[in-house]
Design an enzyme around this catalytic site. Structure first.
Site, PDB file in Angstrom:
ATOM      1  N   HIS A   1      -2.299  -3.539 -32.030  1.00 57.44           N
ATOM      2  CA  HIS A   1      -1.359  -3.035 -31.035  1.00 57.44           C
ATOM      3  C   HIS A   1      -0.326  -2.143 -31.736  1.00 57.44           C
ATOM      4  O   HIS A   1      -0.234  -2.130 -32.971  1.00 57.44           O
ATOM      5  CB  HIS A   1      -0.670  -4.179 -30.280  1.00 57.44           C
ATOM      6  CG  HIS A   1       0.145  -5.097 -31.134  1.00 57.44           C
ATOM      7  ND1 HIS A   1      -0.244  -6.380 -31.440  1.00 57.44           N
ATOM      8  CD2 HIS A   1       1.338  -4.918 -31.749  1.00 57.44           C
ATOM      9  CE1 HIS A   1       0.673  -6.950 -32.207  1.00 57.44           C
ATOM     10  NE2 HIS A   1       1.639  -6.088 -32.415  1.00 57.44           N
TER      11      HIS A   1
HETATM   12  P1  TYD Z   1       0.691 -11.196 -30.831  1.00 60.03           P
HETATM   13  O1  TYD Z   1       1.903 -10.373 -31.060  1.00 60.03           O
HETATM   14  O2  TYD Z   1      -0.363 -10.637 -29.929  1.00 60.03           O
HETATM   15  O3  TYD Z   1       0.042 -11.617 -32.229  1.00 60.03           O
HETATM   16  P2  TYD Z   1      -0.795 -10.793 -33.315  1.00 60.03           P
HETATM   17  O4  TYD Z   1      -0.344  -9.384 -33.289  1.00 60.03           O
HETATM   18  O5  TYD Z   1      -0.509 -11.478 -34.599  1.00 60.03           O
HETATM   19  O6  TYD Z   1      -2.242 -10.883 -32.984  1.00 60.03           O
HETATM   20  O7  TYD Z   1       1.171 -12.623 -30.292  1.00 60.03           O
HETATM   21  C1  TYD Z   1       0.287 -13.715 -30.172  1.00 60.03           C
HETATM   22  C2  TYD Z   1       0.820 -14.615 -29.067  1.00 60.03           C
HETATM   23  O8  TYD Z   1       2.100 -15.131 -29.428  1.00 60.03           O
HETATM   24  C3  TYD Z   1       0.981 -13.903 -27.740  1.00 60.03           C
HETATM   25  O9  TYD Z   1       0.573 -14.791 -26.723  1.00 60.03           O
HETATM   26  C4  TYD Z   1       2.463 -13.680 -27.622  1.00 60.03           C
HETATM   27  C5  TYD Z   1       3.070 -14.796 -28.446  1.00 60.03           C
HETATM   28  N1  TYD Z   1       4.320 -14.390 -29.116  1.00 60.03           N
HETATM   29  C6  TYD Z   1       5.523 -14.890 -28.652  1.00 60.03           C
HETATM   30  O10 TYD Z   1       5.582 -15.667 -27.682  1.00 60.03           O
HETATM   31  N2  TYD Z   1       6.674 -14.497 -29.271  1.00 60.03           N
HETATM   32  C7  TYD Z   1       6.654 -13.661 -30.343  1.00 60.03           C
HETATM   33  O11 TYD Z   1       7.742 -13.343 -30.902  1.00 60.03           O
HETATM   34  C8  TYD Z   1       5.394 -13.148 -30.808  1.00 60.03           C
HETATM   35  C9  TYD Z   1       5.333 -12.196 -31.969  1.00 60.03           C
HETATM   36  C10 TYD Z   1       4.256 -13.534 -30.165  1.00 60.03           C
END
Ligand code: TYD
Length: 137
Positions: free
Chosen positions: A54
């Site tokens: 992303h």
């Molecule tokens: P995501 O940012 O998609 O993780 P990555 O980039 O490591 O794959 O986040 C994973 C999950 O965690 C998603 O459901 C959102 C949640 N999340 C939060 O609730 N708060 C946060 O600060 C972050 C970074 C993620």
């Protein structure tokens, strides 16, 4: 000390080392170029399960590998570069509109991320085609 790795900025933190070990400090707006609103960290990672995929519209982040190593593929829409992080004293700025993918997590990798704002799903761009269209318009 700040150094430029083509388009993607690494920041090496001041490290205080003595016979007891080492200590690094990260102060917002001083050691990194934004005020810290949130910290989160990734651990228990699987080398076969990359993460990220992303970009953020406005969020600024600083990623630092506290233990082990990770490769972060950074893509600003024109340049793609893999940055390896394997030191608890050197991190990577992930600026807005930079597509990033985290891969090749080592055993025991702990990745700390400091962010300029609280979590907001609306700030994410999770579709690469949408990202490309936005950065190249
Ligand atoms: P995501 O940012 O998609 O993780 P990555 O980039 O490591 O794959 O986040 C994973 C999950 O965690 C998603 O459901 C959102 C949640 N999340 C939060 O609730 N708060 C946060 O600060 C972050 C970074 C993620």
């Amino acid at each position: 000390m700040t150094s430029q790795n083509q388009n993607f900025q690494r920041i090496t933190l001041n490290q205080v080392t003595d016979e007891r070990g080492s200590l690094c400090v990260i102060e917002g707006c001083k050691d990194i170029p934004f005020a810290i609103a949130r910290a989160y960290y990734l651990f228990g990672l699987d080398s076969e399960s990359p993460r990220g995929f992303h970009a953020h519209r406005k969020l600024r982040q600083f990623a630092i590998c506290l233990s082990g190593s990770v490769d972060i593929l950074m893509d600003d829409g024109s340049n793609r570069e893999v940055i390896s992080l394997s030191s608890p004293s050197t991190g990577l700025m992930i600026e807005p509109m930079q597509w990033h993918e985290m891969q090749n997590f080592s055993e025991g990798c702990v990745l700390l991320v400091l962010a300029s704002d609280v979590y907001d799903e609306a700030d994410y761009i999770r579709d690469y085609v949408e990202f490309e269209a936005l950065v190249n318009k």
